[in-house]
Write a protein that holds these residues in place. Structure first.
Motif, PDB file in Angstrom:
ATOM      1  N   ARG A 344       0.820  -1.215   0.000  1.00 58.71           N
ATOM      2  CA  ARG A 344       0.000   0.000   0.000  1.00 58.71           C
ATOM      3  C   ARG A 344       0.855   1.267   0.000  1.00 58.71           C
ATOM      4  O   ARG A 344       0.653   2.181  -0.803  1.00 58.71           O
ATOM      5  CB  ARG A 344      -0.932  -0.011   1.217  1.00 58.71           C
ATOM      6  CG  ARG A 344      -1.884   1.184   1.269  1.00 58.71           C
ATOM      7  CD  ARG A 344      -2.722   1.173   2.529  1.00 58.71           C
ATOM      8  NE  ARG A 344      -1.928   1.430   3.734  1.00 58.71           N
ATOM      9  CZ  ARG A 344      -1.547   0.503   4.598  1.00 58.71           C
ATOM     10  NH1 ARG A 344      -1.870  -0.764   4.393  1.00 58.71           N
ATOM     11  NH2 ARG A 344      -0.849   0.827   5.670  1.00 58.71           N
ATOM     12  N   THR A 345       1.800   1.344   0.918  1.00 50.61           N
ATOM     13  CA  THR A 345       2.601   2.564   1.045  1.00 50.61           C
ATOM     14  C   THR A 345       3.521   2.764  -0.156  1.00 50.61           C
ATOM     15  O   THR A 345       3.761   3.898  -0.569  1.00 50.61           O
ATOM     16  CB  THR A 345       3.436   2.531   2.343  1.00 50.61           C
ATOM     17  OG1 THR A 345       4.261   1.359   2.357  1.00 50.61           O
ATOM     18  CG2 THR A 345       2.527   2.527   3.558  1.00 50.61           C
ATOM     19  N   ARG A 347       2.909   1.815  -3.301  1.00 52.01           N
ATOM     20  CA  ARG A 347       2.079   2.313  -4.408  1.00 52.01           C
ATOM     21  C   ARG A 347       1.894   3.823  -4.274  1.00 52.01           C
ATOM     22  O   ARG A 347       1.990   4.578  -5.264  1.00 52.01           O
ATOM     23  CB  ARG A 347       0.711   1.627  -4.423  1.00 52.01           C
ATOM     24  CG  ARG A 347       0.673   0.234  -5.010  1.00 52.01           C
ATOM     25  CD  ARG A 347       1.052   0.202  -6.476  1.00 52.01           C
ATOM     26  NE  ARG A 347       0.161   0.985  -7.331  1.00 52.01           N
ATOM     27  CZ  ARG A 347      -0.867   0.480  -8.003  1.00 52.01           C
ATOM     28  NH1 ARG A 347      -1.155  -0.814  -7.887  1.00 52.01           N
ATOM     29  NH2 ARG A 347      -1.605   1.236  -8.782  1.00 52.01           N
ATOM     30  N   GLU A 348       1.653   4.280  -3.049  1.00 50.14           N
ATOM     31  CA  GLU A 348       1.452   5.713  -2.823  1.00 50.14           C
ATOM     32  C   GLU A 348       2.735   6.493  -3.093  1.00 50.14           C
ATOM     33  O   GLU A 348       2.710   7.551  -3.740  1.00 50.14           O
ATOM     34  CB  GLU A 348       0.985   5.949  -1.380  1.00 50.14           C
ATOM     35  CG  GLU A 348      -0.390   5.349  -1.070  1.00 50.14           C
ATOM     36  CD  GLU A 348      -0.701   5.344   0.414  1.00 50.14           C
ATOM     37  OE1 GLU A 348       0.196   5.713   1.213  1.00 50.14           O
ATOM     38  OE2 GLU A 348      -1.834   4.970   0.777  1.00 50.14           O
ATOM     39  N   ARG A 349       3.867   5.987  -2.617  1.00 48.62           N
ATOM     40  CA  ARG A 349       5.129   6.718  -2.766  1.00 48.62           C
ATOM     41  C   ARG A 349       5.606   6.741  -4.212  1.00 48.62           C
ATOM     42  O   ARG A 349       6.186   7.731  -4.664  1.00 48.62           O
ATOM     43  CB  ARG A 349       6.188   6.100  -1.852  1.00 48.62           C
ATOM     44  CG  ARG A 349       5.931   6.427  -0.390  1.00 48.62           C
ATOM     45  CD  ARG A 349       6.727   5.566   0.545  1.00 48.62           C
ATOM     46  NE  ARG A 349       6.304   5.809   1.922  1.00 48.62           N
ATOM     47  CZ  ARG A 349       6.564   5.008   2.940  1.00 48.62           C
ATOM     48  NH1 ARG A 349       7.272   3.903   2.730  1.00 48.62           N
ATOM     49  NH2 ARG A 349       6.143   5.299   4.154  1.00 48.62           N
ATOM     50  N   ALA A 351       3.679   6.734  -6.866  1.00 50.63           N
ATOM     51  CA  ALA A 351       2.832   7.703  -7.572  1.00 50.63           C
ATOM     52  C   ALA A 351       3.293   9.123  -7.290  1.00 50.63           C
ATOM     53  O   ALA A 351       3.374   9.960  -8.208  1.00 50.63           O
ATOM     54  CB  ALA A 351       1.365   7.521  -7.161  1.00 50.63           C
ATOM     55  N   VAL A 352       3.613   9.416  -6.035  1.00 51.93           N
ATOM     56  CA  VAL A 352       4.076  10.761  -5.662  1.00 51.93           C
ATOM     57  C   VAL A 352       5.432  11.055  -6.310  1.00 51.93           C
ATOM     58  O   VAL A 352       5.664  12.145  -6.841  1.00 51.93           O
ATOM     59  CB  VAL A 352       4.168  10.889  -4.124  1.00 51.93           C
ATOM     60  CG1 VAL A 352       4.869  12.187  -3.736  1.00 51.93           C
ATOM     61  CG2 VAL A 352       2.773  10.837  -3.504  1.00 51.93           C
TER      62      VAL A 352
END
Length: 369
Positions: A344-345, A347-349, A351-352
């Protein structure tokens, strides 16, 4: 103005996997699964170079050998999946040979000490007796075992896993370049198995040598040399990636110091407030994490200072989230929590990071999935 990608050789990307024990390997697999799902066309076999040490060496070897990252992810997530049937006994096997050496050399040391105490021929008459006694007792320190556990069984397990899954147990036969870092205990020098002159060693044996953390595991003998954990000096070995002409090195680093931040610390004797309450092994683990994280930051900073050099993307958990790693990885719920958190984390990082580094993303040809 940047040169267009058309007509150019595709950018080279390296995957660097430091150690971190079983929980660290879980984090790396979850993060890599997220990286694969977050970047179109990128998978576990897309890298130009694989660098691993300690537990990361086994993950790097599996990927370099052709195992899909999503297959590893599913195997670790599902308790009934026997794709990678690692058991505690494969790693924590008492080194009986080392303990036999301890007993035999201790007896020799005691005989020498008794002879010295009886004669006292090499001591000044004014020397206090108790100091001389302690000097003789100190002889026994050289008879302590070189490690508590042997990695022989883990090496055999890994060799059998490679055989069953069609992974070459030879660096020369690996479909993708693989380097496994260790340290020679008798010279203090870093040794990279898979590099020229060190590519005739079985991959499984190199993985075991790289995992040999002092105090816990006895040094692994290869030929007439003894090797220990490859992360005691450099962590990601970014200099090797840079020398290989890599454009981007992705470091998946689980070795981040735990930050309790006034949150509950799980222990076998109830919820507590400090890492200290986890006992000796976790105090040592935290010390290793602090040192490893500082050295990694130095490695990355060195690359950043080289403006035209290799770029580095570090994927790692937040210090306050490392509390997840305090749980026993044998606990299925804890294992799932680490894998899902890493996925989860990351995927977020990713993208950022892609949003903030348009030029860099264009240069390496990444497209968000």
């Amino acid at each position: 103005m940047k040169e267009p990608l058309e007509g150019r050789e595709p950018p080279k990307t390296a995957l660097c996997l430091p150690g971190g024990g079983l929980t660290g390997a879980l984090y790396q697999v979850g993060a890599l699964a997220a990286l694969q799902d977050g970047v179109r066309g990128l998978d576990g076999q897309s890298f130009s170079l694989y660098l691993g040490q300690s537990s990361g060496a086994s993950v790097a070897s599996a990927l370099a050998g052709g195992i899909p990252i999503d297959r590893l992810y599913r195997a670790l997530l599902d308790p009934v999946d026997n794709f990678f049937p690692l058991e505690r006994g494969h790693v924590f096997r008492v080194d009986l040979d080392e303990w036999r050496r301890t007993l035999s050399t201790s007896w020799v040391a005691v005989r020498h000490a008794l002879a010295r105490l009886a004669s006292r021929s090499d001591v000044s008459p004014q020397a206090p007796s108790h100091l001389y006694l302690w000097e003789q007792i100190d002889r026994l320190s050289d008879s302590l075992p070189a490690g508590l556990f042997s990695l022989d069984r883990y090496e055999r397990f890994l060799a059998e896993f490679f055989l069953r899954r069609g992974i070459p147990n030879s660096f020369r036969a690996m479909p993708r370049p693989l380097r496994i870092a260790t340290n020679d205990i008798d010279s203090g020098e870093r040794v990279l198995f898979g590099s020229e002159g060190y590519d005739d060693v079985p991959v499984s044996l190199a993985c075991a040598a790289s995992l040999a953390l002092p105090l816990f595991f006895s040094p692994v003998r290869i030929g007439d040399r003894h090797y220990i954990d490859g992360g005691l000096g450099r962590v990601a070995h970014l200099d090797i990636a840079a020398d290989a002409g890599v454009d981007l090195a992705i470091v998946v680093n689980p070795m981040v110091p735990v930050s309790v931040a006034h949150r509950a610390v799980p222990t076998g004797h109830g919820v507590r407030q400090s890492v200290r309450d986890k006992g000796l092994l976790w105090v040592f683990n935290q010390a290793i994490r602090i040192g490893a994280h500082a050295r990694l930051q130095q490695e990355v900073a060195q690359q950043v200072r080289q403006r035209d050099g290799m770029r580095v993307l570090v994927l790692e958990p937040e210090p306050t989230d490392v509390l997840l790693f305090l749980h026993n990885p044998a606990n299925l719920a804890a294992r799932r929590a680490i894998l899902e958190y890493a996925y989860r984390t990351t995927r977020e990082r990713i993208a950022v990071w892609m949003e903030r580094h348009h030029d860099e993303v264009a240069r390496i040809g990444w497209v968000e999935a």
